[in-house]
Write a protein that holds these residues in place. Structure first.
Motif, PDB file in Angstrom:
ATOM      1  N   UNK A   6      22.857 -23.590   2.052  1.00 55.74           N
ATOM      2  CA  UNK A   6      22.743 -24.053   3.425  1.00 55.74           C
ATOM      3  C   UNK A   6      23.233 -25.474   3.592  1.00 55.74           C
ATOM      4  N   UNK A   7      22.370 -26.360   4.052  1.00 62.22           N
ATOM      5  CA  UNK A   7      22.743 -27.757   4.299  1.00 62.22           C
ATOM      6  C   UNK A   7      22.318 -28.691   3.162  1.00 62.22           C
ATOM      7  N   UNK A   8      22.077 -28.121   1.983  1.00 62.06           N
ATOM      8  CA  UNK A   8      21.680 -28.935   0.835  1.00 62.06           C
ATOM      9  C   UNK A   8      22.646 -28.703  -0.326  1.00 62.06           C
ATOM     10  N   UNK A   9      23.155 -29.781  -0.898  1.00 61.10           N
ATOM     11  CA  UNK A   9      24.040 -29.717  -2.060  1.00 61.10           C
ATOM     12  C   UNK A   9      23.398 -30.478  -3.216  1.00 61.10           C
ATOM     13  N   UNK A  27      22.435 -33.919   1.845  1.00 63.54           N
ATOM     14  CA  UNK A  27      22.075 -33.047   2.961  1.00 63.54           C
ATOM     15  C   UNK A  27      23.067 -33.251   4.104  1.00 63.54           C
ATOM     16  N   UNK A  28      23.299 -32.159   4.835  1.00 68.61           N
ATOM     17  CA  UNK A  28      24.234 -32.199   5.953  1.00 68.61           C
ATOM     18  C   UNK A  28      23.476 -32.190   7.273  1.00 68.61           C
ATOM     19  N   UNK A  29      23.896 -33.057   8.163  1.00 70.17           N
ATOM     20  CA  UNK A  29      23.326 -33.099   9.509  1.00 70.17           C
ATOM     21  C   UNK A  29      24.456 -33.402  10.486  1.00 70.17           C
ATOM     22  N   UNK A  34      25.030 -36.791   3.702  1.00 62.23           N
ATOM     23  CA  UNK A  34      24.502 -38.064   3.213  1.00 62.23           C
ATOM     24  C   UNK A  34      23.664 -37.807   1.958  1.00 62.23           C
ATOM     25  N   UNK A  35      23.637 -38.800   1.077  1.00 59.70           N
ATOM     26  CA  UNK A  35      22.826 -38.679  -0.140  1.00 59.70           C
ATOM     27  C   UNK A  35      21.346 -38.796   0.228  1.00 59.70           C
ATOM     28  N   UNK A  36      20.572 -37.784  -0.143  1.00 65.12           N
ATOM     29  CA  UNK A  36      19.144 -37.799   0.147  1.00 65.12           C
ATOM     30  C   UNK A  36      18.350 -38.455  -0.965  1.00 65.12           C
TER      31      UNK A  36
END
Length: 194
Positions: A6-9, A27-29, A34-36
């Motif tokens: 999903x929105x997590x790499x 994470x994608x938004x 951006x780096x979480x």
């Protein structure tokens, strides 16, 4: 090594953190990544190879450290979980199987509450034949469910060179299997009802 859900790499970096290894979560938004956070194990040493293999499923990350030292240089895999955007280490998975104490954690995959961890250099059927282990989570506790080995495994097959898990189906590579030619490689499919 990389994994996305999903929105997590999740991206492994075995030589980061003073050569002990690390993994990075992005994470994608709104189309922007951006780096979480940066993930490191609670106990680490130089050349643990933490981050050699990574897998993410929802709010669970599984990260292999095939030279991890916590119980004697045999390899391990770490589970991290996310809550409210904060990742914490849930547990370290190891095996008591002495035949698998070679590169345990060299390949990993997680899907929901099931994890698949390979030991591609294990001596199950001779040097470097390889094996893989299935773990299941109940609550916050992970338990080893079974060990997977090839029906025709041979020395130097490296069964577990890569793994993938989807529901009740596991796919496991053996990069040096000789069925078609020397070192031609093969892959094995296992199914189970959990």
């Amino acid at each position: 090594p990389v994994s996305i859900d999903g929105d997590t790499a999740l991206i492994g970096a075995t030589r980061a953190n003073a050569l002990a290894g690390a993994a990075y979560v992005y994470v994608r938004s709104g189309g922007v990544w951006t780096e979480q956070t940066k993930l490191t194990p609670s106990v680490s040493e130089v050349d643990d190879y933490f981050g050699q293999a990574v897998s993410v499923s929802g709010d669970t990350a599984l990260i292999g450290a095939s030279n991890g030292l916590s119980i004697g240089d045999i390899g391990s895999a770490y589970v991290f979980v996310r809550s409210g955007g904060v990742w914490t280490e849930q547990t370290e998975l190891t095996t008591s199987d002495t035949a698998a104490r070679r590169s345990f954690g060299s390949a990993v995959s997680v899907d929901g509450n099931t994890a698949l961890i390979a030991a591609r250099r294990s001596t199950e059927l001779g040097g470097d034949t390889g094996s893989a282990f299935v773990y299941v989570r109940s609550g916050t506790v992970w338990t080893e469910q079974t060990k997977l080995t090839p029906s025709d495994g041979e020395v130097d097959d490296h069964f577990g060179s890569d793994v993938s898990l989807d529901g009740d189906t596991a796919l496991i590579g053996a990069e040096q299997d000789d069925d078609n030619a020397v070192g031609s490689g093969s892959a094995y499919i296992f199914g189970c009802s959990l």
